[in-house]
Write a protein that holds these residues in place. Sequence first.
Motif, mmCIF file in Angstrom:
data_model
loop_
_atom_site.group_PDB
_atom_site.id
_atom_site.type_symbol
_atom_site.label_atom_id
_atom_site.label_comp_id
_atom_site.label_asym_id
_atom_site.label_seq_id
_atom_site.Cartn_x
_atom_site.Cartn_y
_atom_site.Cartn_z
ATOM 1 N N PHE A 151 0.856 -1.205 -0.020
ATOM 2 C CA PHE A 151 -0.221 0.005 0.076
ATOM 3 C C PHE A 151 0.712 1.331 -0.047
ATOM 4 O O PHE A 151 0.484 2.154 -0.561
ATOM 5 C CB PHE A 151 -1.327 0.141 1.325
ATOM 6 N N ALA A 152 2.065 1.406 0.694
ATOM 7 C CA ALA A 152 2.697 2.392 0.951
ATOM 8 C C ALA A 152 3.575 2.607 -0.375
ATOM 9 O O ALA A 152 3.584 3.673 -0.917
ATOM 10 C CB ALA A 152 3.751 2.482 2.023
ATOM 11 N N THR A 153 3.903 1.502 -0.972
ATOM 12 C CA THR A 153 4.463 1.572 -2.329
ATOM 13 C C THR A 153 3.668 2.149 -3.336
ATOM 14 O O THR A 153 4.096 3.015 -4.221
ATOM 15 C CB THR A 153 5.107 0.200 -2.634
ATOM 16 N N ALA A 154 2.392 1.562 -3.397
ATOM 17 C CA ALA A 154 1.260 2.197 -4.368
ATOM 18 C C ALA A 154 1.281 3.691 -3.922
ATOM 19 O O ALA A 154 1.019 4.459 -5.139
ATOM 20 C CB ALA A 154 0.072 1.395 -4.349
ATOM 21 N N PHE A 155 1.049 4.050 -2.755
ATOM 22 C CA PHE A 155 0.879 5.447 -2.532
ATOM 23 C C PHE A 155 1.966 6.302 -3.040
ATOM 24 O O PHE A 155 1.629 7.358 -3.685
ATOM 25 C CB PHE A 155 0.646 5.701 -1.040
ATOM 26 N N ARG A 156 3.138 6.036 -2.954
ATOM 27 C CA ARG A 156 4.133 6.976 -3.569
ATOM 28 C C ARG A 156 4.205 6.682 -4.932
ATOM 29 O O ARG A 156 4.449 7.792 -5.594
ATOM 30 C CB ARG A 156 5.498 6.760 -2.913
ATOM 31 N N ALA A 157 3.879 5.700 -5.349
ATOM 32 C CA ALA A 157 4.148 5.270 -6.883
ATOM 33 C C ALA A 157 3.048 6.126 -7.714
ATOM 34 O O ALA A 157 3.233 6.715 -8.639
ATOM 35 C CB ALA A 157 3.742 3.957 -7.313
ATOM 36 N N VAL A 158 1.855 6.361 -7.137
ATOM 37 C CA VAL A 158 0.634 7.162 -7.644
ATOM 38 C C VAL A 158 0.735 8.596 -7.443
ATOM 39 O O VAL A 158 0.807 9.395 -8.304
ATOM 40 C CB VAL A 158 -0.680 6.532 -7.128
ATOM 41 N N SER A 238 0.707 5.133 -16.423
ATOM 42 C CA SER A 238 0.330 3.742 -16.340
ATOM 43 C C SER A 238 1.551 3.147 -15.530
ATOM 44 O O SER A 238 2.625 3.523 -15.374
ATOM 45 C CB SER A 238 0.477 3.198 -17.607
ATOM 46 N N LEU A 239 0.854 2.182 -14.620
ATOM 47 C CA LEU A 239 1.773 1.618 -13.691
ATOM 48 C C LEU A 239 1.848 0.130 -14.003
ATOM 49 O O LEU A 239 0.799 -0.762 -14.322
ATOM 50 C CB LEU A 239 1.196 1.665 -12.234
ATOM 51 N N ASP A 240 2.932 -0.492 -14.018
ATOM 52 C CA ASP A 240 3.252 -2.188 -13.917
ATOM 53 C C ASP A 240 3.313 -2.447 -12.578
ATOM 54 O O ASP A 240 4.382 -2.253 -11.934
ATOM 55 C CB ASP A 240 4.478 -2.370 -14.954
ATOM 56 N N ALA A 241 2.216 -3.062 -12.130
ATOM 57 C CA ALA A 241 2.242 -3.733 -10.828
ATOM 58 C C ALA A 241 2.503 -5.071 -10.574
ATOM 59 O O ALA A 241 2.062 -5.762 -9.615
ATOM 60 C CB ALA A 241 0.765 -3.175 -10.063
ATOM 61 N N VAL A 242 2.696 -5.549 -11.883
ATOM 62 C CA VAL A 242 3.168 -6.977 -12.024
ATOM 63 C C VAL A 242 4.617 -7.279 -11.672
ATOM 64 O O VAL A 242 4.986 -7.908 -10.842
ATOM 65 C CB VAL A 242 2.575 -7.723 -13.113
ATOM 66 N N GLY A 243 5.418 -6.855 -12.828
ATOM 67 C CA GLY A 243 6.818 -6.948 -12.983
ATOM 68 C C GLY A 243 7.367 -8.083 -13.936
ATOM 69 O O GLY A 243 7.746 -8.975 -13.555
ATOM 70 N N VAL A 262 5.174 4.099 -14.562
ATOM 71 C CA VAL A 262 5.876 3.904 -13.246
ATOM 72 C C VAL A 262 6.008 2.583 -13.099
ATOM 73 O O VAL A 262 5.069 1.709 -13.133
ATOM 74 C CB VAL A 262 4.976 4.585 -12.067
ATOM 75 N N GLN A 263 7.274 1.925 -12.999
ATOM 76 C CA GLN A 263 7.629 0.681 -12.918
ATOM 77 C C GLN A 263 7.604 0.304 -11.344
ATOM 78 O O GLN A 263 8.418 0.656 -10.379
ATOM 79 C CB GLN A 263 8.828 0.339 -13.330
ATOM 80 N N VAL A 264 6.678 -0.368 -11.001
ATOM 81 C CA VAL A 264 6.410 -0.735 -9.645
ATOM 82 C C VAL A 264 6.798 -2.318 -9.060
ATOM 83 O O VAL A 264 7.342 -2.428 -7.902
ATOM 84 C CB VAL A 264 4.864 -0.351 -8.937
ATOM 85 N N GLY A 290 10.900 4.848 -11.809
ATOM 86 C CA GLY A 290 10.987 3.624 -10.846
ATOM 87 C C GLY A 290 10.223 4.178 -9.547
ATOM 88 O O GLY A 290 10.035 5.298 -9.384
ATOM 89 N N SER A 291 9.672 3.021 -8.823
ATOM 90 C CA SER A 291 9.110 3.348 -7.512
ATOM 91 C C SER A 291 9.589 2.190 -6.426
ATOM 92 O O SER A 291 9.271 1.098 -6.944
ATOM 93 C CB SER A 291 7.604 3.684 -7.436
ATOM 94 N N HIS A 292 10.219 2.864 -5.488
ATOM 95 C CA HIS A 292 10.620 1.632 -4.510
ATOM 96 C C HIS A 292 10.473 1.940 -2.971
ATOM 97 O O HIS A 292 11.073 2.309 -2.316
ATOM 98 C CB HIS A 292 12.191 1.470 -4.641
ATOM 99 N N GLY A 293 9.024 1.488 -2.542
ATOM 100 C CA GLY A 293 8.562 1.758 -1.143
ATOM 101 C C GLY A 293 8.366 3.170 -0.952
ATOM 102 O O GLY A 293 8.378 4.312 -1.868
ATOM 103 N N MET A 294 8.461 3.594 0.360
ATOM 104 C CA MET A 294 8.066 4.958 0.651
ATOM 105 C C MET A 294 8.722 4.968 2.123
ATOM 106 O O MET A 294 8.692 4.074 3.179
ATOM 107 C CB MET A 294 6.718 5.308 1.082
#
Length: 355
Positions: A151-158, A238-243, A262-264, A290-294
């Motif tokens: 959730f925190a990773t997604a929050f910062r990514a968004v 657009s976010l890749d939430a799979v990898g 955003v590559q999450v 990129g997005s790596h946590g928060m």
Amino acid sequence: MRAVAYDAFTAPPSVRELPDPAVPAGGAVVRVEATGVCRSDWHGWQGHDPDIRAFPHVPGHELAGTVAETGAGVARYRPGDRVTVPFVCACGRCPSCASGNQQVCESQSQPGFTHWGSFAHYVAIENADVNLVALPDEMSYTTAAGLGCRFATAFRAVTAQGGVTAGQWVAVHGCGGLGLSAVMIAAAAGARVVAVDVSPQALELARRCGAAAVVDACGHDDVAAAVRDTAGGGAHVSLDAVGSPATARASIESLRRRGRHVQVGLLPPGAGRADLPMERVIAWELEIAGSHGMAAHAYAPMMELVRAGTLRPELLVGRVLPLDDGPAALTAMTGPGITMLEPHRQGGANGLDGT
């Protein structure tokens, strides 16, 4: 303590008795009340993370609980405090930390990877004053545990990396715990979300989290084209939430001109290098982030939205299981929403699947 552990990559994990963790100087030992079962834990078990070097190994990095013991030098926390923690535990001293970017700390530790994690009665956390986050009394441990990674990773990514604003189209590729979190957060920001997944059940959960439209990836030869059609020419973000190489490429190709990818989701080398359409990135002036946590210090706005009911991460919890069910949950990685373990609870499961 009792803990889930495995003796080699891909070896069957089991619940066993292991020594309690020692409290680090400047750190804390947390009694784990809830811990999430994340695909990152599965990647670690598969051998995709170079930080895991010693066995037996205890996975788990999404956690909430109470401080059991503090080490020398800890000033902000004491035994009995209710806390959660980011999955990236920062040193607080390197140049990245000094700039406020603890999520990319140059000397970071990660429970469940660099040392034993939270699929256990207790877990050690380094640099407690930097990394622990106090919990409001009204927040359940299962809700709080889900904040630490997905959730925190997604929050910062968004919000930070994606810069999502009201009225934009946002595509989310993958509707596991991370993707559903991104759907909920983007929708709460006023965006129109297109959720993409191969599972009808996951897409239904995405609708419940606020998605304006869904794309069944199994029903389209060109997923990116389907997203562009749905979003009136393409997503702004657009976010890749799979990898995976396929979802990373589809996310970029889902964008409209001057959009941002955003590559999450993790892209482990074992999955193969992503073949990204850089010719489109150049011609359409796309951005890739990129997005790596928060970092722990950045939790306050997210926590306030949760307290206000604007964000409801508790809706993403699919199953709550006792520790004895941890080995099967780790190896299977199935089921709707986020699977939680309660290490000190006895008995069977409960959650969205009705068990």
